[in-house]
Design an enzyme around this catalytic site. Structure first.
Site, PDB file in Angstrom:
ATOM      1  N   ALA A  19      55.166  -2.593 -12.765  1.00 16.63           N
ATOM      2  CA  ALA A  19      54.981  -4.423 -11.902  1.00 16.63           C
ATOM      3  C   ALA A  19      53.015  -3.079 -12.079  1.00 16.63           C
ATOM      4  CB  ALA A  19      55.026  -4.662 -11.579  1.00 16.63           C
ATOM      5  N   GLN A  21      56.502  -8.858 -19.467  1.00 17.69           N
ATOM      6  CA  GLN A  21      55.744  -8.799 -18.022  1.00 17.69           C
ATOM      7  C   GLN A  21      54.730  -7.320 -17.699  1.00 17.69           C
ATOM      8  OE1 GLN A  21      59.168  -8.545 -15.801  1.00 17.69           O
ATOM      9  NE2 GLN A  21      59.577 -10.721 -16.076  1.00 17.69           N
ATOM     10  N   ASP A  22      55.267  -6.299 -18.851  1.00 15.42           N
ATOM     11  CA  ASP A  22      54.487  -5.311 -18.157  1.00 15.42           C
ATOM     12  C   ASP A  22      55.561  -4.894 -19.236  1.00 15.42           C
ATOM     13  OD1 ASP A  22      56.090  -4.918 -16.474  1.00 15.42           O
ATOM     14  OD2 ASP A  22      54.783  -3.871 -15.035  1.00 15.42           O
ATOM     15  N   PRO A  23      54.377  -3.323 -19.364  1.00 17.53           N
ATOM     16  CA  PRO A  23      54.750  -2.027 -20.215  1.00 17.53           C
ATOM     17  C   PRO A  23      56.142  -1.311 -19.964  1.00 17.53           C
ATOM     18  CG  PRO A  23      52.274  -2.112 -20.376  1.00 17.53           C
ATOM     19  CD  PRO A  23      52.618  -3.127 -19.723  1.00 17.53           C
TER      20      PRO A  23
END
Length: 225
Positions: free
Chosen positions: A138, A67-69
Protein backbone atom coordinates in the site's frame (compact mmCIF):
# COMPACT_ATOMS: atom_id res chain seq x y z
CA UNK A 1 7.13 4.07 -17.47
CA UNK A 2 8.40 6.30 -20.26
CA UNK A 3 6.80 9.72 -20.89
CA UNK A 4 4.81 8.61 -23.92
CA UNK A 5 1.32 9.47 -25.22
CA UNK A 6 -1.49 7.45 -23.70
CA UNK A 7 -2.37 5.79 -27.01
CA UNK A 8 1.12 4.27 -27.07
CA UNK A 9 0.77 2.86 -23.56
CA UNK A 10 -2.68 1.24 -23.62
CA UNK A 11 -5.13 -0.36 -26.05
CA UNK A 12 -6.99 2.10 -28.28
CA UNK A 13 -10.34 1.68 -26.55
CA UNK A 14 -8.71 2.24 -23.19
CA UNK A 15 -6.86 5.29 -24.48
CA UNK A 16 -10.21 6.89 -25.24
CA UNK A 17 -11.78 5.70 -21.99
CA UNK A 18 -8.89 7.03 -19.90
CA UNK A 19 -8.44 10.29 -21.77
CA UNK A 20 -10.17 12.28 -18.96
CA UNK A 21 -7.38 11.18 -16.59
CA UNK A 22 -4.48 11.32 -19.07
CA UNK A 23 -2.97 14.14 -17.04
CA UNK A 24 -3.10 12.07 -13.87
CA UNK A 25 -1.47 9.11 -15.63
CA UNK A 26 1.31 11.40 -16.85
CA UNK A 27 1.72 12.74 -13.31
CA UNK A 28 2.00 9.21 -11.96
CA UNK A 29 4.68 8.50 -14.55
CA UNK A 30 6.55 11.56 -13.27
CA UNK A 31 6.14 10.28 -9.71
CA UNK A 32 7.59 6.88 -10.59
CA UNK A 33 10.53 8.39 -12.44
CA UNK A 34 11.21 10.61 -9.43
CA UNK A 35 11.18 7.54 -7.19
CA UNK A 36 13.81 5.88 -9.37
CA UNK A 37 15.89 9.07 -9.49
CA UNK A 38 15.83 9.14 -5.68
CA UNK A 39 17.18 5.61 -5.52
CA UNK A 40 13.84 3.94 -4.85
CA UNK A 41 12.20 1.36 -7.08
CA UNK A 42 8.62 0.28 -7.62
CA UNK A 43 6.58 -2.76 -8.57
CA UNK A 44 5.56 -4.09 -11.03
CA UNK A 45 8.20 -3.39 -13.68
CA UNK A 46 7.52 -0.29 -15.75
CA UNK A 47 6.30 -2.22 -18.78
CA UNK A 48 3.60 -3.86 -16.65
CA UNK A 49 2.27 -0.85 -14.74
CA UNK A 50 -0.57 -0.30 -17.23
CA UNK A 51 -0.80 -3.90 -18.35
CA UNK A 52 -4.43 -4.26 -17.28
CA UNK A 53 -5.33 -1.73 -19.98
CA UNK A 54 -3.63 -3.61 -22.80
CA UNK A 55 -6.56 -5.98 -23.29
CA UNK A 56 -9.39 -4.67 -25.49
CA UNK A 57 -11.69 -2.28 -23.63
CA UNK A 58 -14.74 -3.48 -25.56
CA UNK A 59 -14.08 -7.13 -24.66
CA UNK A 60 -14.21 -6.71 -20.87
CA UNK A 61 -17.17 -8.57 -19.37
CA UNK A 62 -15.94 -9.38 -15.85
CA UNK A 63 -14.14 -6.97 -13.51
CA UNK A 64 -12.16 -8.35 -10.55
CA UNK A 65 -10.84 -5.60 -8.29
CA UNK A 66 -7.68 -5.91 -6.20
CA UNK A 67 -5.98 -3.46 -3.84
CA UNK A 68 -2.40 -2.98 -5.02
CA UNK A 69 0.43 -5.10 -6.48
CA UNK A 70 2.19 -7.78 -4.47
CA UNK A 71 5.13 -6.07 -2.72
CA UNK A 72 7.44 -9.08 -3.00
CA UNK A 73 9.92 -8.55 -5.86
CA UNK A 74 9.39 -10.95 -8.75
CA UNK A 75 5.70 -11.53 -8.13
CA UNK A 76 3.58 -8.66 -9.50
CA UNK A 77 2.84 -8.65 -13.24
CA UNK A 78 0.32 -5.81 -13.49
CA UNK A 79 -2.81 -7.95 -13.11
CA UNK A 80 -4.60 -8.09 -9.77
CA UNK A 81 -3.97 -11.31 -7.81
CA UNK A 82 -1.80 -12.80 -10.61
CA UNK A 83 1.90 -13.61 -10.30
CA UNK A 84 4.68 -14.45 -12.71
CA UNK A 85 4.51 -18.07 -13.92
CA UNK A 86 7.99 -18.63 -12.47
CA UNK A 87 6.74 -18.04 -8.91
CA UNK A 88 6.50 -21.40 -7.14
CA UNK A 89 5.26 -20.38 -3.68
CA UNK A 90 1.98 -18.59 -4.37
CA UNK A 91 0.56 -15.79 -2.21
CA UNK A 92 -2.11 -16.94 0.23
CA UNK A 93 -4.84 -14.94 -1.52
CA UNK A 94 -4.15 -16.65 -4.83
CA UNK A 95 -4.02 -20.08 -3.21
CA UNK A 96 -7.45 -19.39 -1.76
CA UNK A 97 -8.78 -18.20 -5.12
CA UNK A 98 -7.63 -21.48 -6.67
CA UNK A 99 -9.21 -23.42 -3.79
CA UNK A 100 -12.55 -21.69 -4.39
CA UNK A 101 -12.19 -22.21 -8.16
CA UNK A 102 -11.97 -25.94 -7.52
CA UNK A 103 -14.85 -25.96 -5.03
CA UNK A 104 -17.05 -23.86 -7.30
CA UNK A 105 -16.37 -25.42 -10.70
CA UNK A 106 -14.43 -28.60 -9.96
CA UNK A 107 -11.42 -27.37 -11.90
CA UNK A 108 -7.95 -28.70 -11.05
CA UNK A 109 -5.38 -26.52 -9.36
CA UNK A 110 -3.53 -24.52 -12.06
CA UNK A 111 0.14 -25.20 -12.70
CA UNK A 112 1.12 -21.62 -11.86
CA UNK A 113 -0.30 -18.28 -10.75
CA UNK A 114 -0.34 -16.45 -14.08
CA UNK A 115 -3.95 -15.40 -14.70
CA UNK A 116 -3.33 -14.06 -18.21
CA UNK A 117 -5.72 -16.64 -19.76
CA UNK A 118 -8.55 -15.01 -17.83
CA UNK A 119 -7.78 -11.65 -19.43
CA UNK A 120 -8.03 -13.32 -22.83
CA UNK A 121 -11.56 -14.32 -21.80
CA UNK A 122 -12.53 -10.72 -21.10
CA UNK A 123 -11.72 -10.63 -17.38
CA UNK A 124 -10.18 -7.34 -16.24
CA UNK A 125 -7.85 -7.89 -13.27
CA UNK A 126 -7.58 -4.35 -11.93
CA UNK A 127 -5.81 -3.12 -8.81
CA UNK A 128 -7.04 0.14 -7.27
CA UNK A 129 -3.42 1.30 -7.02
CA UNK A 130 -1.26 0.19 -9.92
CA UNK A 131 2.14 0.36 -8.21
CA UNK A 132 3.74 -0.06 -4.81
CA UNK A 133 7.21 0.01 -3.28
CA UNK A 134 9.14 -3.24 -2.83
CA UNK A 135 8.28 -4.91 0.49
CA UNK A 136 5.93 -2.04 1.40
CA UNK A 137 2.26 -2.93 0.87
CA UNK A 138 0.00 0.00 0.00
CA UNK A 139 2.98 2.36 -0.33
CA UNK A 140 1.44 4.16 -3.34
CA UNK A 141 -2.16 4.20 -2.24
CA UNK A 142 -3.57 7.70 -2.15
CA UNK A 143 -0.92 8.96 -4.59
CA UNK A 144 -3.32 9.28 -7.52
CA UNK A 145 -3.87 5.87 -9.05
CA UNK A 146 -7.37 5.64 -7.60
CA UNK A 147 -8.46 8.50 -9.85
CA UNK A 148 -7.30 6.48 -12.85
CA UNK A 149 -8.83 3.17 -11.87
CA UNK A 150 -12.15 4.71 -10.86
CA UNK A 151 -12.35 6.39 -14.27
CA UNK A 152 -11.69 2.99 -15.85
CA UNK A 153 -14.66 1.55 -13.98
CA UNK A 154 -16.93 4.47 -14.87
CA UNK A 155 -16.01 4.03 -18.54
CA UNK A 156 -16.83 0.32 -18.44
CA UNK A 157 -20.21 1.02 -16.87
CA UNK A 158 -20.97 3.75 -19.43
CA UNK A 159 -20.58 1.31 -22.35
CA UNK A 160 -24.00 -0.15 -21.68
CA UNK A 161 -22.79 -3.66 -22.47
CA UNK A 162 -22.75 -6.77 -20.24
CA UNK A 163 -20.50 -6.53 -17.19
CA UNK A 164 -20.24 -8.42 -13.91
CA UNK A 165 -18.03 -7.06 -11.13
CA UNK A 166 -16.41 -9.21 -8.45
CA UNK A 167 -15.69 -7.19 -5.32
CA UNK A 168 -13.59 -8.98 -2.72
CA UNK A 169 -13.06 -7.14 0.57
CA UNK A 170 -14.06 -3.74 1.91
CA UNK A 171 -11.83 -1.66 -0.38
CA UNK A 172 -13.34 -3.26 -3.47
CA UNK A 173 -16.88 -3.06 -2.12
CA UNK A 174 -16.44 0.69 -1.65
CA UNK A 175 -16.56 0.91 -5.45
CA UNK A 176 -20.10 -0.47 -5.59
CA UNK A 177 -21.72 2.98 -6.08
CA UNK A 178 -19.78 3.41 -9.35
CA UNK A 179 -21.46 0.35 -10.85
CA UNK A 180 -25.00 1.66 -10.99
CA UNK A 181 -27.50 -1.11 -11.71
CA UNK A 182 -24.93 -3.55 -13.05
CA UNK A 183 -24.61 -6.80 -11.08
CA UNK A 184 -21.82 -7.27 -8.56
CA UNK A 185 -20.69 -10.27 -6.54
CA UNK A 186 -19.49 -9.18 -3.11
CA UNK A 187 -17.72 -11.20 -0.43
CA UNK A 188 -14.84 -11.19 2.00
CA UNK A 189 -11.32 -10.89 0.60
CA UNK A 190 -9.52 -14.15 -0.31
CA UNK A 191 -6.65 -13.24 2.02
CA UNK A 192 -5.90 -15.95 4.62
CA UNK A 193 -6.91 -13.38 7.23
CA UNK A 194 -10.48 -13.11 5.94
CA UNK A 195 -11.30 -15.93 3.51
CA UNK A 196 -13.13 -17.92 6.18
CA UNK A 197 -15.48 -14.98 6.73
CA UNK A 198 -17.42 -15.35 3.51
CA UNK A 199 -15.02 -15.84 0.60
CA UNK A 200 -14.99 -19.63 0.77
CA UNK A 201 -18.29 -20.92 -0.54
CA UNK A 202 -19.18 -17.67 -2.31
CA UNK A 203 -19.02 -19.35 -5.77
CA UNK A 204 -17.90 -16.19 -7.61
CA UNK A 205 -16.96 -17.95 -10.84
CA UNK A 206 -20.21 -19.80 -11.49
CA UNK A 207 -22.24 -16.83 -10.26
CA UNK A 208 -20.39 -14.49 -12.63
CA UNK A 209 -21.22 -16.78 -15.53
CA UNK A 210 -24.87 -16.98 -14.50
CA UNK A 211 -25.06 -13.17 -14.39
CA UNK A 212 -23.35 -12.87 -17.78
CA UNK A 213 -25.80 -15.27 -19.39
CA UNK A 214 -28.71 -13.29 -17.92
CA UNK A 215 -27.32 -10.23 -19.71
CA UNK A 216 -27.06 -12.12 -22.99
CA UNK A 217 -23.27 -12.55 -22.86
CA UNK A 218 -21.12 -15.65 -23.20
CA UNK A 219 -19.85 -17.22 -19.97
CA UNK A 220 -16.15 -17.17 -19.10
CA UNK A 221 -14.05 -20.31 -19.44
CA UNK A 222 -12.26 -20.13 -16.08
CA UNK A 223 -9.88 -23.01 -16.79
CA UNK A 224 -6.19 -22.29 -16.34
CA UNK A 225 -3.26 -24.40 -17.57
Amino acid sequence: MAPRPLHELVEAGWAKALDPVAGRIAAMGDFLRAEVAAGRTYLPAGANVLRAFQQPFDDVRVLIVGQDPYPTPGMAIGLSFAVSPEVRSLPGSLENIFRELHTDLGLPRPSNGDLTPWTEQGVLLLNRALTTAPRKPAAHRGKGWEEVTEQAIRALVARGTPLVSVLWGRDARNLRPLLGDLPAIESAHPSPMSADRGFFGSRPFSRANELLVRQGAQPVDWRLP
